[in-house]
Design a protein around this motif. Sequence first.
Motif, PDB file in Angstrom:
ATOM      1  N   GLN A 219       0.826  -1.205   0.000  1.00  0.00           N
ATOM      2  CA  GLN A 219       0.000   0.000   0.000  1.00  0.00           C
ATOM      3  C   GLN A 219       0.863   1.259   0.000  1.00  0.00           C
ATOM      4  OE1 GLN A 219      -3.733  -0.548   0.345  1.00  0.00           O
ATOM      5  NE2 GLN A 219      -2.716  -2.344  -0.498  1.00  0.00           N
ATOM      6  N   LYS A 225       2.515  -1.265   4.694  1.00  0.00           N
ATOM      7  CA  LYS A 225       1.224  -1.938   4.768  1.00  0.00           C
ATOM      8  C   LYS A 225       1.113  -2.858   3.557  1.00  0.00           C
ATOM      9  CE  LYS A 225      -2.427   0.462   5.810  1.00  0.00           C
ATOM     10  NZ  LYS A 225      -2.818  -0.175   7.080  1.00  0.00           N
ATOM     11  N   TYR A 227      -1.434  -6.314   1.852  1.00  0.00           N
ATOM     12  CA  TYR A 227      -2.475  -7.332   1.878  1.00  0.00           C
ATOM     13  C   TYR A 227      -1.986  -8.532   1.079  1.00  0.00           C
ATOM     14  CZ  TYR A 227      -5.468  -3.473   3.415  1.00  0.00           C
ATOM     15  OH  TYR A 227      -6.009  -2.426   4.105  1.00  0.00           O
ATOM     16  N   SER A 416     -12.885   6.612   1.631  1.00  0.00           N
ATOM     17  CA  SER A 416     -12.405   6.467   3.009  1.00  0.00           C
ATOM     18  C   SER A 416     -13.304   7.166   4.014  1.00  0.00           C
ATOM     19  CB  SER A 416     -10.978   7.006   3.127  1.00  0.00           C
ATOM     20  OG  SER A 416     -10.926   8.383   2.779  1.00  0.00           O
ATOM     21  N   ASN A 419     -15.221   4.999   6.493  1.00  0.00           N
ATOM     22  CA  ASN A 419     -14.702   4.523   7.779  1.00  0.00           C
ATOM     23  C   ASN A 419     -14.358   5.679   8.710  1.00  0.00           C
ATOM     24  OD1 ASN A 419     -11.730   5.192   7.625  1.00  0.00           O
ATOM     25  ND2 ASN A 419     -11.785   3.778   5.905  1.00  0.00           N
ATOM     26  N   GLU A 435     -12.410  -2.142   1.413  1.00  0.00           N
ATOM     27  CA  GLU A 435     -11.642  -3.034   2.287  1.00  0.00           C
ATOM     28  C   GLU A 435     -12.398  -3.319   3.587  1.00  0.00           C
ATOM     29  OE1 GLU A 435      -7.712  -1.237   2.923  1.00  0.00           O
ATOM     30  OE2 GLU A 435      -8.060  -0.211   1.019  1.00  0.00           O
ATOM     31  N   TRP A 436     -13.126  -2.321   4.079  1.00  0.00           N
ATOM     32  CA  TRP A 436     -13.748  -2.404   5.403  1.00  0.00           C
ATOM     33  C   TRP A 436     -15.258  -2.621   5.351  1.00  0.00           C
ATOM     34  CZ3 TRP A 436     -11.035   1.616   3.260  1.00  0.00           C
ATOM     35  CH2 TRP A 436     -11.798   2.627   2.693  1.00  0.00           C
ATOM     36  N   TRP A 480     -11.587  -0.033  13.548  1.00  0.00           N
ATOM     37  CA  TRP A 480     -11.003  -0.112  12.213  1.00  0.00           C
ATOM     38  C   TRP A 480      -9.886   0.920  12.067  1.00  0.00           C
ATOM     39  CZ3 TRP A 480     -10.418  -3.033   8.040  1.00  0.00           C
ATOM     40  CH2 TRP A 480      -9.810  -2.440   6.929  1.00  0.00           C
ATOM     41  N   TYR A 484      -6.318  -0.163  10.903  1.00  0.00           N
ATOM     42  CA  TYR A 484      -5.751   0.320   9.652  1.00  0.00           C
ATOM     43  C   TYR A 484      -4.509   1.175   9.874  1.00  0.00           C
ATOM     44  CZ  TYR A 484      -5.479   2.500   5.045  1.00  0.00           C
ATOM     45  OH  TYR A 484      -5.041   2.939   3.821  1.00  0.00           O
ATOM     46  N   ARG A 485      -4.569   2.063  10.865  1.00  0.00           N
ATOM     47  CA  ARG A 485      -3.492   3.032  11.033  1.00  0.00           C
ATOM     48  C   ARG A 485      -2.427   2.595  12.041  1.00  0.00           C
ATOM     49  NH1 ARG A 485      -4.768   7.521   8.283  1.00  0.00           N
ATOM     50  NH2 ARG A 485      -6.965   7.951   7.847  1.00  0.00           N
ATOM     51  N   THR A 488      -1.922  -2.637  11.458  1.00  0.00           N
ATOM     52  CA  THR A 488      -1.462  -3.149  10.154  1.00  0.00           C
ATOM     53  C   THR A 488      -0.494  -2.198   9.478  1.00  0.00           C
ATOM     54  OG1 THR A 488      -3.350  -2.182   8.993  1.00  0.00           O
ATOM     55  CG2 THR A 488      -3.612  -4.429   9.835  1.00  0.00           C
ATOM     56  N   ASP A 489       0.078  -1.290  10.241  1.00  0.00           N
ATOM     57  CA  ASP A 489       1.066  -0.352   9.703  1.00  0.00           C
ATOM     58  C   ASP A 489       2.404  -0.663  10.354  1.00  0.00           C
ATOM     59  OD1 ASP A 489       2.269   1.694   8.368  1.00  0.00           O
ATOM     60  OD2 ASP A 489       1.327   3.300   9.516  1.00  0.00           O
TER      61      ASP A 489
END
Length: 551
Positions: A219, A225, A227, A416, A419, A435-436, A480, A484-485, A488-489
Motif C-alpha cells: 500500500q 502496509k 495485503y 475512506s 470509515n 476493504e472495510w 477499524w 488500519y493506522r 497493520t502499519d
Amino acid sequence: MWLRAEKKEFEGFLDSAAVYWRKNLGSVSSQRYLVVEVFHQDIRVAMRNLAVANAIRRIVPAQLVVVTGVEEMWHEALWTEFDVRLVERVAEAYGASQVIDLYRLVDGPARSATPGSVPVRLFGRTLPPGTPASEETLAEFVSATYCRVTKRPRPPQDPTADPRYGRREALARAISTYYDALLGTGDVVALVTSHVDYDHWGLAVDSARRAAVPVVHTQQTGCLKAYALFPETDTGRHTFRGELSHQLGAFFEERVWSRRAELRRNAELVAWRSKVNLGRPSWWRGGASASVDINSSAERARLRTHFAARLGFDPARPVVAVFNHAVSDAPGTNHQAFPTLADWFEETARFAGTATEVQWLFQDHPSQFRYDSTGFFDSVADRYRRSRHMVFQPSTELSKNGLWSLVDLGVTVRGSVSNELPAYGIPVLQAGWSEWSECGLSTVLNDPDDYWKGLDAAIGALRRGEELISPEQIERARLWLWFYRSATDLFTPQVPQWEVWPADYLLKSVQVAFRHIESDADPLFEAVERMWTHHEPVLTRTDLRVPGGVR
C-alpha cells in the motif's frame, strides 16, 4: 520522482542496499523465482515492493525477477519522470537476477496483432507460451485502463471510434499472454505488486491467481502496509479486492472485534490522533483544514450554524453529503451497485434534485484534476445550479471542522469517508464494497434497488430525528481506524513513513538503516514470515492470534 535525489545520496543508497541484501540473502541457486513489479515512478512505492519481496525470499529461497517499463499513454498521463535504467539499478541493488522491460517486449507483437509471439526468456531459457485471460476479463481491464490513461469517467460508446482504445486492447492481449508464461511455470513463489488494477498490474494479478501463485499487494500509505491473497483462500468468485473485502471482514471479526474490550483504549487514542491525520488517504487535508476540534454536541451546533450560513443551508434541516470519487480510478475494481462511478454520482444527483426535504452537499474528489479530463463534476453541478437545496463544492474548500459539523449522512461507493465519518458518529451509506465494508461500520447497498430503498429510508429517518448509526458501529469504526493506522502499519527502518520526503531525506534515512541496523532487530522479517506462514490476508505489526499480542 527518482531524479529529484542528489546523485551522491542515490549512489550511497544503492551501495548500502547492495551490501545489505548480499549479506542477508547470500547467493540463490534455486530455479524458483519471485516476481515483483516496479511500474510506478515514485521510489517509495518501489521500496515497499522490494522490501516485502526480499523478506519473502529470506523464507523461501528464490531468485528475484523485476518487471518494469513505461508505455507512451501511461507516460503522457502520469509517469513523466519514469526512467527504466534507474529502476534497473535499484532492482540490482536489491539482488534482482533479471529485470524485464515489459513494454519493450510487448510493443511489437501488440502493433502487429500477434500477442503469442512475445518472447518470454528467463535465466537464459525460453518459457512455454502463455494463454491470455478470458475475453470478458480482458475487456474489463481494457476499459479500466482506457479510462485511467485518458482520464475519462466511462469508456467510449463505440470503442472502434477511438484508436487509443484499440491500442489498449492489443497491449492487454500481449501483456496477458506474457504474464501467463512468466507466472505459469510452477516455479513462482509469489507476485508482489503495488497495484491490482489496470493492464500492466491487474493482468499480472489475474495470471497469478489462475496459476495459483500468492499475490502480495503493498500500500502507498503509512510505513509498510500490505495485503495478501493466497490460492487456498481465493474463491475465484470476485475480483482481488472483492476477495479481500470478505477476508478482511472475517479477520477483523475474529482478531479485532472479539477483543474490543482489550483494544478500546488503543482505538480511542487512534481516533483522537486521526482528527489531525496528515497521512494518506487524508493527505490532501493538510494543516488547519485537517483538524477536527469538535468535542461536544454544543460545539458542533455552533460550528454547524456558521458553516450552514456559508453554504446557504438551514442548520435545522438535515444535510446529506455525497462524495464524488476519482471517476476514472479503477472502475470495477470491486463490487459496485452501479455500472460506473459516474453513473452512481449522476443518478444520485438526479434523485437529490427532487428530494427537497433534505439539503444536499456534493463534494468533488480532492485529486479531481488527476483523474478527470472531461469536467465531469462541473457538468453535473451545472444541471442543478438553480436547485437551492443542492450545493456542489470542491472538497478542499471545506475543512474537516466544517464537514463534520454539517453532515448528518454520508454517501459514497468505497471512499475512506465511510470509515472516518462513522468513527465520529456520522452514518454512511456505501453503494459498493471497500476493504472495510464487511466490518460493520456502514450500511452497504449492493444493487440499485437496495440503494434507492436505503437512501429513501435514511432520509425518512433523518426527518424523523432518528439515529442512523448505532454505538456498535461507532466502536467498530474506531477499531477499524486502529486496525488500519496502527495494527497493520508496520514500522521498519527500511521503509520510512510516506511523509519522509523529499527524496534526499528518504534515501539518506534508508541508507543509514542499511548500514547500522542489524536484520535481527528489524520487525520486517518477523511480520512478513507471520503473514506468509499463517496465510493471513494482511501484514500486522504484532501477532493478533495470541493474548497480549496487541501493542
